[in-house]
Enzyme design. Structure first.
Site, PDB file in Angstrom:
ATOM      1  N   CYS A 130       0.816  -1.232   0.000  1.00 53.52           N
ATOM      2  CA  CYS A 130       0.000   0.000   0.000  1.00 53.52           C
ATOM      3  C   CYS A 130       0.846   1.277   0.000  1.00 53.52           C
ATOM      4  O   CYS A 130       0.320   2.367  -0.225  1.00 53.52           O
ATOM      5  CB  CYS A 130      -0.955  -0.003   1.184  1.00 53.52           C
ATOM      6  SG  CYS A 130      -2.015  -1.445   1.203  1.00 53.52           S
ATOM      7  N   HIS A 263      -3.306   7.252   2.181  1.00 52.79           N
ATOM      8  CA  HIS A 263      -3.751   5.929   1.754  1.00 52.79           C
ATOM      9  C   HIS A 263      -5.142   5.684   2.324  1.00 52.79           C
ATOM     10  O   HIS A 263      -5.407   5.966   3.487  1.00 52.79           O
ATOM     11  CB  HIS A 263      -2.762   4.874   2.268  1.00 52.79           C
ATOM     12  CG  HIS A 263      -3.222   3.473   2.056  1.00 52.79           C
ATOM     13  ND1 HIS A 263      -3.736   3.044   0.863  1.00 52.79           N
ATOM     14  CD2 HIS A 263      -3.250   2.403   2.897  1.00 52.79           C
ATOM     15  CE1 HIS A 263      -4.057   1.764   0.961  1.00 52.79           C
ATOM     16  NE2 HIS A 263      -3.776   1.357   2.189  1.00 52.79           N
ATOM     17  N   ASN A 293     -10.218  -0.160   0.120  1.00 51.26           N
ATOM     18  CA  ASN A 293      -8.755  -0.071   0.122  1.00 51.26           C
ATOM     19  C   ASN A 293      -8.229  -0.677  -1.184  1.00 51.26           C
ATOM     20  O   ASN A 293      -8.329  -1.880  -1.382  1.00 51.26           O
ATOM     21  CB  ASN A 293      -8.223  -0.836   1.344  1.00 51.26           C
ATOM     22  CG  ASN A 293      -6.706  -0.807   1.451  1.00 51.26           C
ATOM     23  OD1 ASN A 293      -6.015  -0.428   0.512  1.00 51.26           O
ATOM     24  ND2 ASN A 293      -6.204  -1.223   2.596  1.00 51.26           N
TER      25      ASN A 293
HETATM   26  O1  UT7 Z   1      -3.759  -1.199   3.515  1.00 55.60           O
HETATM   27  C1  UT7 Z   1      -2.811  -1.456   4.481  1.00 55.60           C
HETATM   28  C2  UT7 Z   1      -3.182  -0.867   5.723  1.00 55.60           C
HETATM   29  N1  UT7 Z   1      -4.285  -1.591   6.311  1.00 55.60           N
HETATM   30  C3  UT7 Z   1      -4.941  -1.020   7.276  1.00 55.60           C
HETATM   31  O2  UT7 Z   1      -4.630   0.102   7.573  1.00 55.60           O
HETATM   32  C4  UT7 Z   1      -5.970  -1.806   8.043  1.00 55.60           C
HETATM   33  C5  UT7 Z   1      -5.833  -1.459   9.490  1.00 55.60           C
HETATM   34  N2  UT7 Z   1      -6.802  -2.110  10.356  1.00 55.60           N
HETATM   35  C6  UT7 Z   1      -8.102  -1.795  10.322  1.00 55.60           C
HETATM   36  O3  UT7 Z   1      -8.529  -0.994   9.526  1.00 55.60           O
HETATM   37  C7  UT7 Z   1      -9.003  -2.415  11.365  1.00 55.60           C
HETATM   38  O4  UT7 Z   1      -8.221  -3.083  12.338  1.00 55.60           O
HETATM   39  C8  UT7 Z   1     -10.038  -3.405  10.781  1.00 55.60           C
HETATM   40  C9  UT7 Z   1     -11.055  -2.634   9.997  1.00 55.60           C
HETATM   41  C10 UT7 Z   1      -9.336  -4.421   9.900  1.00 55.60           C
HETATM   42  C11 UT7 Z   1     -10.758  -4.119  11.916  1.00 55.60           C
HETATM   43  O5  UT7 Z   1     -11.361  -3.190  12.791  1.00 55.60           O
HETATM   44  P1  UT7 Z   1     -11.185  -3.360  14.367  1.00 55.60           P
HETATM   45  O6  UT7 Z   1     -11.941  -2.283  14.983  1.00 55.60           O
HETATM   46  O7  UT7 Z   1      -9.713  -3.434  14.639  1.00 55.60           O
HETATM   47  O8  UT7 Z   1     -11.919  -4.725  14.640  1.00 55.60           O
HETATM   48  P2  UT7 Z   1     -11.331  -6.062  15.274  1.00 55.60           P
HETATM   49  O9  UT7 Z   1     -10.426  -6.744  14.316  1.00 55.60           O
HETATM   50  O10 UT7 Z   1     -10.847  -5.778  16.644  1.00 55.60           O
HETATM   51  O11 UT7 Z   1     -12.648  -6.898  15.407  1.00 55.60           O
HETATM   52  C12 UT7 Z   1     -13.706  -6.512  16.299  1.00 55.60           C
HETATM   53  C13 UT7 Z   1     -14.813  -7.524  16.186  1.00 55.60           C
HETATM   54  C14 UT7 Z   1     -14.354  -8.967  16.298  1.00 55.60           C
HETATM   55  O12 UT7 Z   1     -15.370  -9.694  16.981  1.00 55.60           O
HETATM   56  P3  UT7 Z   1     -15.235 -10.038  18.546  1.00 55.60           P
HETATM   57  O13 UT7 Z   1     -13.981 -10.823  18.654  1.00 55.60           O
HETATM   58  O14 UT7 Z   1     -15.172  -8.712  19.225  1.00 55.60           O
HETATM   59  O15 UT7 Z   1     -16.480 -10.804  18.802  1.00 55.60           O
HETATM   60  C15 UT7 Z   1     -14.281  -9.443  14.888  1.00 55.60           C
HETATM   61  O16 UT7 Z   1     -14.465 -10.835  14.770  1.00 55.60           O
HETATM   62  O17 UT7 Z   1     -15.420  -7.419  14.890  1.00 55.60           O
HETATM   63  C16 UT7 Z   1     -15.449  -8.714  14.270  1.00 55.60           C
HETATM   64  N3  UT7 Z   1     -15.313  -8.534  12.828  1.00 55.60           N
HETATM   65  C17 UT7 Z   1     -16.389  -8.357  12.021  1.00 55.60           C
HETATM   66  N4  UT7 Z   1     -17.712  -8.288  12.278  1.00 55.60           N
HETATM   67  C18 UT7 Z   1     -18.523  -8.059  11.239  1.00 55.60           C
HETATM   68  C19 UT7 Z   1     -14.203  -8.521  12.074  1.00 55.60           C
HETATM   69  N5  UT7 Z   1     -14.506  -8.329  10.790  1.00 55.60           N
HETATM   70  C20 UT7 Z   1     -15.849  -8.213  10.735  1.00 55.60           C
HETATM   71  C21 UT7 Z   1     -16.781  -8.002   9.685  1.00 55.60           C
HETATM   72  N6  UT7 Z   1     -18.090  -7.930   9.988  1.00 55.60           N
HETATM   73  N7  UT7 Z   1     -16.388  -7.847   8.404  1.00 55.60           N
END
Ligand code: UT7
Length: 336
Positions: A130, A263, A293
């Site tokens: 990225c 980005h 993204n």
């Molecule tokens: O391009 C390169 C750079 N990439 C980035 O910058 C990405 C950086 N990271 C992010 O943008 C975020 O970390 C994400 C969008 C990927 C995830 O958001 P988050 O707030 O960090 O969520 P999380 O991974 O902590 O997940 C929270 C909850 C989890 O459930 P539990 O364990 O709390 O029950 C996940 O299983 O959300 C759940 N979850 C979803 N729920 C519904 C994860 N993905 C999804 C989904 N739909 N698609």
């Protein structure tokens, strides 16, 4: 003694300028709601609410079967060349930033060169995930200022839909396909003002496609794998550092930034960067809602959207920032 003839001017250009921008998105748009229905069919639960709240993404574009990164790259390149007011034949350097090349080799840049009917100029891919576009801009800028090229085509092009695991809701809702391009030209007026690139290979596993090709097959895992929270935490720190580094190198301050074009991975990361730089969100170009993204394509896509919508104008000071797999990150400060 006869005086030696006055040498032809060999002065190197002081700056490089963006002469034109272009982009191309695949026709097919997939909303969060459509994706959620498709994923539900696989037993994978997600929702428009979750995706919008956690990322800011509302829709993304996916290529049709058979469309490859070079197809998108060529479309973006043609519109950048037209905007620059030059011809494909005037291009003397092609760099394509991509993590989803058409083939293992040759480079997508060589395929783009052939499709544009250009012969002979150097063409190569640059792999910094990225951060690829800010890396590619930096390399092209250095090549132009050293006299190796005078009009460079710098492209970010991705078909991430090909490497998504649609059983992994933590990644498959985040990415989209697209391409953005700029023509960079030698100039005596600014121009790119400062660049700042970094990598930290200790974090290779945070965001990767671990598979490889051998013996006629893909060995290992061919899909994007990401520790989202790990990436998020690193991203917010390094984006601030890179921004401050280019401002310091150029002798400018946050107050000089007309537009931040980061980005487009997550609206929350962009808001955090803007807050740290004391910029209102009205100074940030945001396309993540419409594109998702698109990795190396996200910055040039956002730039082109901003230029064509009349928000970014000649003379504006732009801060471009990328971050992603590697771990890689970097920034470019420029007067447009
Ligand atoms: O391009 C390169 C750079 N990439 C980035 O910058 C990405 C950086 N990271 C992010 O943008 C975020 O970390 C994400 C969008 C990927 C995830 O958001 P988050 O707030 O960090 O969520 P999380 O991974 O902590 O997940 C929270 C909850 C989890 O459930 P539990 O364990 O709390 O029950 C996940 O299983 O959300 C759940 N979850 C979803 N729920 C519904 C994860 N993905 C999804 C989904 N739909 N698609």
């Amino acid at each position: 003694m006869t005086p030696s003839p006055t040498p032809l001017s060999t002065a190197l250009p002081k700056y490089t300028r963006i002469a034109g921008t272009g982009s191309l998105l695949p026709e097919r748009q997939v909303s969060n709601a459509e994706l959620a229905i498709e994923l539900a069919g696989r037993g994978v639960e997600t929702s428009d609410d979750w995706i919008v709240e956690r990322t800011g993404i509302r829709t993304r574009h996916f290529v049709a079967p058979g469309t490859v990164a070079s197809d998108l790259a060529v479309g973006a390149a043609r519109s950048a060349i037209e905007a620059a007011g030059c011809q494909a034949q005037d291009i003397d350097l092609i760099i394509v930033a991509t993590s989803t090349p058409d083939m293992v080799f040759p480079s997508t840049a060589c395929i783009v060169q052939q499709k544009l009917g250009i012969v002979g100029c150097p063409a190569f891919d640059l792999q910094a995930v990225c951060s690829g576009f800010v890396y590619a801009l930096t390399v092209a800028d250095a090549m132009i200022r050293s006299g190796s090229a005078s009009r460079a085509l710098v492209i970010g092009a991705e078909v991430f839909s090909r490497i998504l695991d649609f059983n992994d809701r933590g990644t498959c809702v985040l990415f989209g396909d697209g391409a953005g391009a700029v023509v960079l030209a030698a100039s005596d007026t600014p121009g790119l003002l400062a660049t700042d690139l970094h990598a930290d290979g200790r974090h290779v596993g945070l965001l990767c496609v671990p598979g490889s090709v051998a013996g006629g097959q893909v060995l290992g895992d061919p899909f994007v794998r990401m520790d989202g929270q790990g990436v998020f935490k690193l991203a917010v720190g390094v984006l601030e550092q890179a921004a401050r580094a280019v401002l310091a190198k150029a002798g400018r301050t946050e107050a000089d930034i007309d537009w931040l074009i980061p980005h487009q991975a997550n609206i929350r990361i962009m808001q955090s960067t803007a807050r740290k730089l004391k910029l209102g969100m009205d100074k940030v170009i945001v396309t993540v809602a419409d594109h998702g993204n698109t990795s190396a394509a996200s910055i040039p896509l956002a730039l082109d959207v901003a230029v064509r919508s009349g928000r970014v104008n000649r003379g504006d000071t732009l801060l471009l920032e990328g971050v992603g797999g590697g771990f890689t990150w970097g920034a470019v400060l420029l007067d447009y």
